[in-house]
Design a protein around this motif. Structure first.
Motif, PDB file in Angstrom:
ATOM      1  N   THR A 414       0.935  -1.097   0.020  1.00 37.24           N
ATOM      2  CA  THR A 414      -0.016  -0.056   0.113  1.00 37.24           C
ATOM      3  C   THR A 414       0.920   1.150  -0.008  1.00 37.24           C
ATOM      4  O   THR A 414       0.558   2.251  -0.636  1.00 37.24           O
ATOM      5  CB  THR A 414      -1.085  -0.071   1.109  1.00 37.24           C
ATOM      6  OG1 THR A 414      -1.584  -1.380   1.380  1.00 37.24           O
ATOM      7  CG2 THR A 414      -1.877   1.279   1.149  1.00 37.24           C
ATOM      8  N   ASP A 417       2.380   1.769  -3.436  1.00 37.01           N
ATOM      9  CA  ASP A 417       1.330   2.390  -4.077  1.00 37.01           C
ATOM     10  C   ASP A 417       1.225   3.476  -3.815  1.00 37.01           C
ATOM     11  O   ASP A 417       1.088   4.588  -5.088  1.00 37.01           O
ATOM     12  CB  ASP A 417      -0.062   1.369  -4.026  1.00 37.01           C
ATOM     13  CG  ASP A 417      -0.090   0.016  -4.919  1.00 37.01           C
ATOM     14  OD1 ASP A 417       1.009  -0.143  -5.321  1.00 37.01           O
ATOM     15  OD2 ASP A 417      -0.744  -0.712  -4.551  1.00 37.01           O
ATOM     16  N   SER A 434      -3.981  -2.480  -3.726  1.00 29.92           N
ATOM     17  CA  SER A 434      -2.990  -2.665  -3.142  1.00 29.92           C
ATOM     18  C   SER A 434      -2.950  -4.332  -2.465  1.00 29.92           C
ATOM     19  O   SER A 434      -4.074  -4.738  -2.505  1.00 29.92           O
ATOM     20  CB  SER A 434      -3.004  -1.884  -1.683  1.00 29.92           C
ATOM     21  OG  SER A 434      -2.850  -0.340  -2.011  1.00 29.92           O
TER      22      SER A 434
END
Length: 514
Positions: A414, A417, A434
């Motif tokens: 995450t 990302d 994610s």
């Protein structure tokens, strides 16, 4: 009931043809007759009602016009007395006959006491009229029609009425109009005849089209039936030639795909059963031989008996794990999904690392744990995740020589990302979802390049001799792949012979998770 059934059965068999083509033709005809008949009936009734409603509407409109036109003449006629009233009545009678001729209907004027004052039809005498529905409705200011038998002309007529109101709103009289129903019925009958003739023509065309369509449908199905019977007899190497209408052609193609999948599934099942039987046969044979040796030599050689018992215990453990793996794969194949809950994998990874600690020390390896304190929440089954990671760690520990290192790593994609989103979003217009990535990296012997694509297949072993020595059945990575894919994730591996292997899997982060 049994007698009635036995009596009706042969009758039905004689009435219903046996061939598909004949049944299709019969079905088309029955459906066409029912459908077309229903359509003709519905259309005819609608047209019949429309014709009557139109006649009623026109007659009601005429009655309102005539009632409005007769208001002043009736007031003057009503104000006169004696000879004046009689003199005024003659032009009123002429006026009523004129309106009746222009409207094509009988016009009758009735006073509030239901006494007939005037009528354009000489057959209608001066009399006290009955409380007919249209007259009662007109007296209350409503519109209503009635179709009934007329006693003066001995025929069925359509009746409507309209009130004649004085300026102060008082009911001066009621104007009743009526027309013969015979012309309306003649028009309705003509409409019915036209519909029946059109239906007959359509039915004849349907018979010709149905013959062609039944042939196009029945022939491909007959060929499909022949192929199906061949497959049912055990000859699975069969295919149909897709033909006929689009739906039948698609059915043929779908059947060919289904037959191919059935062959592939049977081949996989046969391979699975053969491999499972082979894997079970080896430890069972080993157990049987050791039992025979124990029966012969255990009394004379206690040390040999102790060694054989230890080996038998190891074989039994191997059998237990093999059966457990087979049951897990069977439950996954049957879609028996375990309940999934929001789960943080970090505590599970730390627990497994502690659990593996004694084994790592006993084998002279190093276990490095690179896991953050918390990971984004995933929807998963905790025991299944433990089994996946334990299998990966077991493989890494088995095939890493003493002095090597095994790394357990978890990555929160995450954050990565988020860092990439500013650059990726303008170019692609969307972000990848994610996920949490779990990696097991070892510095072991590695996997040959030709074996790497097959390591997740069931019962596959890159080095069968070494795998047997390690009590492996080639099911660990198969279980890993089955469980991860059932959770909506992905699993993969990369390896360099002589340097080590990296196996990882990803699970999508649950929406609204950490």
């Amino acid at each position: 009931m049994a007698t009635a059934t036995a009596w009706w059965t042969p009758v039905l068999r004689r009435l219903i043809p046996r061939s598909l083509r004949s049944r299709l033709l019969l079905t088309y005809l029955v459906l066409m007759v029912l459908g077309l008949g229903s359509l003709i009936l519905w259309t005819g009734l609608r047209l019949q009602f429309a014709a009557i409603e139109q006649a009623e509407h026109d007659l009601e409109l005429e009655s309102l016009i005539i009632a409005n036109a007769l208001r002043e003449p009736l007031e003057k006629w009503g104000e006169g007395t004696g000879k004046d009233k009689e003199d005024n009545g003659r032009p009123l009678d002429t006026l009523v006959r004129s309106y009746a001729q222009s409207a094509g209907a009988r016009v009758t004027v009735i006073d509030p006491t239901l006494q007939v004052l005037l009528s354009s039809d000489e057959a209608v005498p001066a009399h006290l009229e009955h409380n007919h529905p249209e007259i009662v409705a007109a007296q209350s200011g409503r519109e209503l029609h009635d179709i009934r038998w007329d006693e003066w002309q001995n025929e069925q007529r359509l009746f409507v009425a309209a009130p004649v109101l004085a300026e102060e709103g008082r009911l001066e009289a009621v104007v009743q109009l009526s027309v013969r129903m015979a012309p309306i019925y003649a028009e309705i009958q003509s409409t019915w005849m036209s519909l029946v003739v059109a239906g007959g023509v359509a039915l004849g065309a349907t018979v010709l089209v149905s013959l062609l369509l039944a042939r196009q449908v029945a022939d491909p199905i007959r060929n499909l039936t022949i192929v199906t019977e061949e497959m049912a007899a055990g000859n699975l190497d069969q295919q149909v030639n897709p033909a006929g209408p689009d739906e039948i052609e698609r059915l043929g193609r779908a059947f060919n795909r289904m037959a191919e999948r059935v062959r592939e599934m049977l081949a996989r099942q046969q391979t699975f059963v053969a491999d499972a039987a082979h894997e079970l046969r080896s430890p069972l044979t080993s157990l049987r031989l050791r039992i025979e040796l124990l029966q012969r030599h255990s009394r004379d050689n206690p040390d040999l008996a102790q060694r054989y018992l230890f080996q038998m215990e190891r074989e039994v453990e191997h059998l237990r794990r093999l059966v457990e793996h087979l049951l897990i794969l069977s439950s996954v194949d049957e879609g028996q999904a375990q309940p999934r809950l929001p789960l943080d994998l970090a505590p599970i990874l730390y627990d497994l690392a502690d659990e593996m600690g004694p084994l790592v020390q006993a084998t002279g390896l190093r276990l490095q744990v690179d896991v953050p304190p918390h990971l984004p929440t995933v929807a998963a089954h905790a025991d299944s995740m433990r089994m996946v990671v334990r299998n990966l760690l077991d493989n890494a520990l088995k095939y890493t020589p003493p002095g090597g290192q095994v790394t357990l790593r978890a990555t929160d994609t995450t954050a990565a990302d988020r860092r990439r989103s500013a650059a990726e979003t303008p170019a692609t217009g969307r972000r990848q979802p994610s996920a949490v990535m779990i990696e097991v990296i070892d510095t072991g012997l590695g996997i040959p390049a030709d074996a790497l694509p097959h390591i997740f297949e069931r019962f596959y072993r890159a080095d069968k001799a070494r795998s047997r020595a390690q009590s492996g059945a080639g099911l660990g990575l198969s279980i890993v792949k089955a469980i991860i894919e059932a959770h909506g994730g992905q699993v993969s591996a990369e390896s360099t012979p002589g340097q080590g292997t990296r196996v990882w899997f990803t699970l999508p982060v649950e929406t609204g998770g950490m």
